[in-house]
Write an enzyme that holds these catalytic residues in place. Sequence first.
Site, mmCIF file in Angstrom:
data_model
loop_
_atom_site.group_PDB
_atom_site.id
_atom_site.type_symbol
_atom_site.label_atom_id
_atom_site.label_comp_id
_atom_site.label_asym_id
_atom_site.label_seq_id
_atom_site.Cartn_x
_atom_site.Cartn_y
_atom_site.Cartn_z
ATOM 1 N N GLY A 193 0.872 -1.101 -0.039
ATOM 2 C CA GLY A 193 -0.107 0.060 -0.041
ATOM 3 C C GLY A 193 0.935 1.367 -0.133
ATOM 4 N N GLU A 229 15.095 -3.440 -3.476
ATOM 5 C CA GLU A 229 15.335 -3.876 -4.774
ATOM 6 C C GLU A 229 15.876 -3.056 -5.802
ATOM 7 O OE1 GLU A 229 11.474 -6.973 -5.106
ATOM 8 O OE2 GLU A 229 11.262 -5.105 -5.766
ATOM 9 N N LYS A 265 -3.003 3.493 -6.622
ATOM 10 C CA LYS A 265 -3.120 3.574 -7.779
ATOM 11 C C LYS A 265 -4.410 4.400 -7.914
ATOM 12 C CE LYS A 265 -2.327 -1.337 -7.687
ATOM 13 N NZ LYS A 265 -2.781 -2.768 -7.551
ATOM 14 N N GLU A 317 4.740 -8.705 -6.186
ATOM 15 C CA GLU A 317 4.100 -9.448 -4.971
ATOM 16 C C GLU A 317 2.718 -10.069 -5.335
ATOM 17 O OE1 GLU A 317 3.355 -5.996 -2.386
ATOM 18 O OE2 GLU A 317 1.606 -5.110 -3.651
ATOM 19 N N ARG A 321 -6.366 -11.490 -1.867
ATOM 20 C CA ARG A 321 -7.444 -10.957 -1.569
ATOM 21 C C ARG A 321 -8.158 -10.302 -2.706
ATOM 22 N NH1 ARG A 321 -6.004 -5.655 -2.458
ATOM 23 N NH2 ARG A 321 -4.043 -4.774 -1.649
#
Length: 527
Positions: A193, A229, A265, A317, A321
């Site tokens: 998130g 990363e 997003k 990832e 859900r």
Amino acid sequence: MSGSRVLRRVLVANRGEIAVRVIRTCRRLGIETVLTVSDADTGSLPARLADRVIRIGPAPASASYLNVDAVVGAAIAASVDAVHPGYGFLSENARLARACAAAGVVFIGPSPQTLEAAGDKLAARDHAVAAGLSVLPGGHVTPAGGKAAADAGNEAAAPRAAVPAAVPAAVPAAEVASRIGYPVLVKAAGGGGGRGLRVVRDPAELAHAVAVASAEAAAAFGDPRVYLERYVEHGRHVEVQLLGDGEHVIHLGDRDCSVQRRYQKLIEEAPAPGLGDDLRERLRAAAVALGERLRYRGAGTVEFLVDADRREFYFLEVNARVQVEHPVTEAVTGIDIVAEQLAIAEGRPLRLKQDDVTFAGHAIEVRVNAEDPEADFRPCPGTITRAVFPASPANPITPANPASAASPDRPNHEISGDVAARSARHLPTGAGIVRVDTHLQAGATVPPYYDSLLAKVIAHGRDRDGALAALRGALDRCAVDGVTTNLGLQRALLADPGFAAGGVDTGYLARWLARDQKDHGTVPAHG
């Protein structure tokens, strides 16, 4: 779960538009709903729609929607068959899944083991590598240092292998950053998130960025672990929707979610534009391979970073859900993803085979948030005095798969699996189909305690141009008064030739905002 269990009463452990979404599908299927609410949501639209409402605590989420004991206690008190957690809050919480099982209540989602594997980003990377997916070079780090070697990632797909018993131990951040090269991305291991994320371009800023990200991750997820990363400057965020029953996994196509602000997003669409057939099929196959390795059960999404120019992609990832953006997939497939979640939770095998899934047209979704783009997107709680949206069906699912006749043991539960019904779907000529998912009502209060999402406006067309035209027209008919929203910003983005061309990368919005500020000295706010 073994065997099957008919769901007749479901606890919806969430709020806002996703609570409305789940309640409406349950109602269509003849399932009674019980809603948990905080003090802030007792008069909400979901509370009006549910068959029963149970207060679980005061307004702050930590004392209500994030309280596992309160949610499970409500489930027991209401004698429900299952708990649907929606998205956010406890939707990926393995403790809730285990507590539900201990109480004899079905958790509508993956197994606790899958939630743990997917929720720990370091463990998820290991599973991805073992399933043959490429991951960005990086590794688990600590500000203070360590001894074990970090996972340096793989530049090409790795062969299938056993997953290590434990994730690699943390090593100094500077060591990993030096190995993979700058810029680097600091990421939280225990959640997503956008929390715990930092881009670092200067080695002198690394230690501070890791410390801040770790503290933010600890506050948000109770887990201070972070990892690095390699940061890709011009990547696209593409995800693949999965359905699984613990034995078999299928995909429902891909979505592009590259229009983001600080990893949140704003616009999503299906299918992802401009990928090409080969890259698209490789993405979908990779997601299914990972789902099969995880023995995935329920609805979930595998997210990738795509370098479309090089025709390469990297695992990011797993979201274990239902996603906020699931309506665009429903629009192009005609499949009610929430209904499939419910069927899988009953212990039934998948009702669809991969060949049953067909795709029609293009869909685009924008998120309408209570936030002020002119004040760095500050949340804007308050009271809604007027809300106008384009008319949408009470049942938000386009009826490509009509309900079948009721059966004695399962009244109004079955969704037709008729392949011809999906394949023969034809969109009407002229304007595209518009769907609105929202929890707003006259006099609704937007509390300061939760996410600022007010509504999702989704348009479906024969092609991307048709969907874009329909969505522009729909937003022109939207109005929300009483709080500041991002409607003006969304209208401006849809009018931008760069977005209209398709295939923007994750840096698009930041560049657009900087250009608009330079050209006009302001950002479009609300309409």
